[in-house]
Design a protein around this motif. Structure first.
Motif, PDB file in Angstrom:
ATOM      1  N   ILE A  42       1.703 -32.291 -17.046  1.00  0.00           N
ATOM      2  CA  ILE A  42       2.879 -33.102 -16.665  1.00  0.00           C
ATOM      3  C   ILE A  42       3.843 -32.916 -17.625  1.00  0.00           C
ATOM      4  CG2 ILE A  42       3.379 -35.641 -16.543  1.00  0.00           C
ATOM      5  CD1 ILE A  42       0.626 -36.327 -15.153  1.00  0.00           C
ATOM      6  N   GLU A  43       3.440 -32.991 -18.839  1.00  0.00           N
ATOM      7  CA  GLU A  43       4.303 -32.820 -19.803  1.00  0.00           C
ATOM      8  C   GLU A  43       4.975 -31.433 -19.894  1.00  0.00           C
ATOM      9  OE1 GLU A  43       4.393 -32.132 -24.999  1.00  0.00           O
ATOM     10  OE2 GLU A  43       2.546 -33.016 -23.991  1.00  0.00           O
ATOM     11  N   SER A  44       4.178 -30.413 -19.472  1.00  0.00           N
ATOM     12  CA  SER A  44       5.005 -29.181 -19.416  1.00  0.00           C
ATOM     13  C   SER A  44       6.094 -29.033 -18.194  1.00  0.00           C
ATOM     14  CB  SER A  44       3.883 -27.985 -19.204  1.00  0.00           C
ATOM     15  OG  SER A  44       3.016 -27.650 -19.918  1.00  0.00           O
ATOM     16  N   PHE A  45       5.634 -29.645 -17.113  1.00  0.00           N
ATOM     17  CA  PHE A  45       6.634 -29.811 -16.087  1.00  0.00           C
ATOM     18  C   PHE A  45       7.987 -30.752 -16.556  1.00  0.00           C
ATOM     19  CE2 PHE A  45       3.382 -28.545 -12.760  1.00  0.00           C
ATOM     20  CZ  PHE A  45       3.869 -27.593 -12.366  1.00  0.00           C
ATOM     21  N   SER A  46       7.603 -31.754 -17.124  1.00  0.00           N
ATOM     22  CA  SER A  46       8.735 -32.586 -17.616  1.00  0.00           C
ATOM     23  C   SER A  46       9.899 -31.870 -18.468  1.00  0.00           C
ATOM     24  CB  SER A  46       8.183 -33.891 -18.235  1.00  0.00           C
ATOM     25  OG  SER A  46       7.745 -33.701 -19.387  1.00  0.00           O
ATOM     26  N   LYS A  47       9.290 -30.960 -19.054  1.00  0.00           N
ATOM     27  CA  LYS A  47      10.312 -29.859 -20.103  1.00  0.00           C
ATOM     28  C   LYS A  47      11.423 -29.182 -19.332  1.00  0.00           C
ATOM     29  CE  LYS A  47       6.930 -29.428 -23.952  1.00  0.00           C
ATOM     30  NZ  LYS A  47       6.245 -28.527 -24.499  1.00  0.00           N
ATOM     31  N   LEU A  48      11.101 -29.168 -17.826  1.00  0.00           N
ATOM     32  CA  LEU A  48      12.216 -28.413 -17.320  1.00  0.00           C
ATOM     33  C   LEU A  48      13.365 -29.352 -16.884  1.00  0.00           C
ATOM     34  CD1 LEU A  48       9.693 -26.833 -14.562  1.00  0.00           C
ATOM     35  CD2 LEU A  48      10.938 -25.753 -16.301  1.00  0.00           C
ATOM     36  N   GLY A  97      16.183 -31.585 -15.192  1.00  0.00           N
ATOM     37  CA  GLY A  97      16.064 -32.443 -14.172  1.00  0.00           C
ATOM     38  C   GLY A  97      15.028 -32.789 -13.638  1.00  0.00           C
ATOM     39  N   ILE A  98      13.719 -32.731 -14.433  1.00  0.00           N
ATOM     40  CA  ILE A  98      12.560 -33.267 -13.775  1.00  0.00           C
ATOM     41  C   ILE A  98      11.955 -34.503 -14.957  1.00  0.00           C
ATOM     42  CG2 ILE A  98       9.852 -32.574 -13.818  1.00  0.00           C
ATOM     43  CD1 ILE A  98      11.784 -30.941 -11.933  1.00  0.00           C
ATOM     44  N   GLY A  99      12.027 -35.395 -14.168  1.00  0.00           N
ATOM     45  CA  GLY A  99      11.643 -36.574 -14.913  1.00  0.00           C
ATOM     46  C   GLY A  99       9.993 -36.693 -14.760  1.00  0.00           C
ATOM     47  N   ILE A 100       9.524 -37.746 -15.242  1.00  0.00           N
ATOM     48  CA  ILE A 100       8.122 -37.896 -15.465  1.00  0.00           C
ATOM     49  C   ILE A 100       7.403 -38.106 -14.011  1.00  0.00           C
ATOM     50  CG2 ILE A 100       8.151 -40.552 -15.829  1.00  0.00           C
ATOM     51  CD1 ILE A 100       5.915 -37.880 -17.747  1.00  0.00           C
ATOM     52  N   LYS A 101       8.251 -38.883 -13.086  1.00  0.00           N
ATOM     53  CA  LYS A 101       7.578 -39.051 -11.737  1.00  0.00           C
ATOM     54  C   LYS A 101       7.610 -37.740 -11.150  1.00  0.00           C
ATOM     55  CE  LYS A 101       8.738 -43.846 -10.749  1.00  0.00           C
ATOM     56  NZ  LYS A 101       9.508 -44.621 -10.066  1.00  0.00           N
ATOM     57  N   THR A 102       8.575 -36.781 -10.997  1.00  0.00           N
ATOM     58  CA  THR A 102       8.687 -35.425 -10.425  1.00  0.00           C
ATOM     59  C   THR A 102       7.627 -34.724 -11.190  1.00  0.00           C
ATOM     60  OG1 THR A 102      10.780 -35.814  -9.709  1.00  0.00           O
ATOM     61  CG2 THR A 102      10.035 -33.759  -9.496  1.00  0.00           C
ATOM     62  N   ARG A 148       4.163 -35.348  -9.858  1.00  0.00           N
ATOM     63  CA  ARG A 148       3.999 -35.011  -8.471  1.00  0.00           C
ATOM     64  C   ARG A 148       3.718 -33.490  -8.427  1.00  0.00           C
ATOM     65  NH1 ARG A 148       7.977 -37.853  -6.669  1.00  0.00           N
ATOM     66  NH2 ARG A 148       9.573 -36.164  -6.606  1.00  0.00           N
ATOM     67  N   LEU A 149       4.648 -32.958  -9.112  1.00  0.00           N
ATOM     68  CA  LEU A 149       4.383 -31.302  -9.284  1.00  0.00           C
ATOM     69  C   LEU A 149       3.154 -30.853 -10.022  1.00  0.00           C
ATOM     70  CD1 LEU A 149       7.837 -30.162 -10.585  1.00  0.00           C
ATOM     71  CD2 LEU A 149       6.829 -29.878  -8.279  1.00  0.00           C
ATOM     72  N   ALA A 150       2.411 -31.483 -10.804  1.00  0.00           N
ATOM     73  CA  ALA A 150       1.360 -31.393 -11.509  1.00  0.00           C
ATOM     74  C   ALA A 150       0.249 -31.640 -10.568  1.00  0.00           C
ATOM     75  CB  ALA A 150       1.292 -32.135 -12.774  1.00  0.00           C
ATOM     76  N   PHE A 151       0.265 -32.632  -9.797  1.00  0.00           N
ATOM     77  CA  PHE A 151      -0.934 -32.769  -8.872  1.00  0.00           C
ATOM     78  C   PHE A 151      -0.751 -32.102  -7.660  1.00  0.00           C
ATOM     79  CE2 PHE A 151      -1.703 -36.882 -11.165  1.00  0.00           C
ATOM     80  CZ  PHE A 151      -3.179 -36.789 -11.191  1.00  0.00           C
ATOM     81  N   HIS A 152       0.622 -31.400  -7.304  1.00  0.00           N
ATOM     82  CA  HIS A 152       0.541 -30.493  -6.194  1.00  0.00           C
ATOM     83  C   HIS A 152       0.088 -29.331  -6.702  1.00  0.00           C
ATOM     84  CE1 HIS A 152       2.148 -28.222  -2.717  1.00  0.00           C
ATOM     85  NE2 HIS A 152       2.674 -27.302  -3.700  1.00  0.00           N
TER      86      HIS A 152
END
Length: 198
Positions: free
Chosen positions: A11-17, A19-24, A27-31
């Motif tokens: 989740i932390e890795s995705f949130s570094k992108l 426009g990606i907030g913690i909720k998104t 969602r991306l991590a679980f996907h």
């Protein structure tokens, strides 16, 4: 809610992108976790491949997998016109139009005194060197319509004017389909300044 450490790190890795907030990011991590091992491996390989195999063109600064890039190698391009953009994404956007046939120069950012970014921090030195040894007669500034974009355009214009090169700027104004009542003052001013005869 607390997640197991591997999930939290994902989740932390995705949130570094951008426009990606913690909720998104969650969602991306679980996907990603629900994907097959093969798809996850392909995703990881493609990510590493893009990071390792791409470089910047030594002529224009565009992101490429060959040097010089395909655009700089294209002999049918007009060498007299040079479009200056902020990033490789802007080159892609212009190429989708299939109308512009000149050359490009990618700045990799904008001058931004508030963020500590000066002229030496973007791809300007190669621009000046490139123009000294070229037949460019017009430079089109295609930086964004922000304070930093305007400042960068003005700076480039000032350093190029003494060389006798025509410096132009992309037209600004109302977007197609927009209502005048919702446009801000700067957009309306640009629309008036850049009006065309019918």
């Amino acid at each position: 809610m607390l997640y197991p450490t591997p999930v939290a790190k994902l989740i932390e890795s995705f949130s570094k992108l951008p426009g990606i907030g913690i909720k998104t990011a969650t969602r991306l991590a679980f996907h990603t976790l629900s994907m097959s091992d093969e798809d996850v491996n392909d995703f990881a390989k493609n990510l590493l491949s893009a990071k390792r195999e791409l470089t910047y063109c030594t002529i224009c600064g565009n992101l490429t997998d060959q040097d010089p890039c395909a655009i700089c190698q294209d002999e049918t391009r007009d060498d007299q016109v040079l479009l200056i953009v902020e990033s490789s994404k802007d080159v892609s956007a212009m190429e989708k139009l299939n109308e512009y046939r000149g050359r490009y120069h990618v700045l990799h950012g904008l001058i931004s005194p508030m963020n500590g970014v000066g002229p030496d921090d973007i791809n300007l030195k190669t621009l000046v060197t490139r123009l000294m040894d070229s037949e460019v007669s017009e430079v089109i500034l295609a930086t964004s319509a922000t304070a930093d974009g305007e400042a960068t355009a003005m700076y480039i214009s000032r350093i190029l004017k003494p060389a006798g090169i025509k410096v132009t700027r992309l037209a600004r104004g109302l977007a197609v389909g927009s209502d005048i009542e919702y446009a801000d003052e700067v957009t309306l001013l640009r629309a008036i300044e850049n009006r065309t005869e019918l």
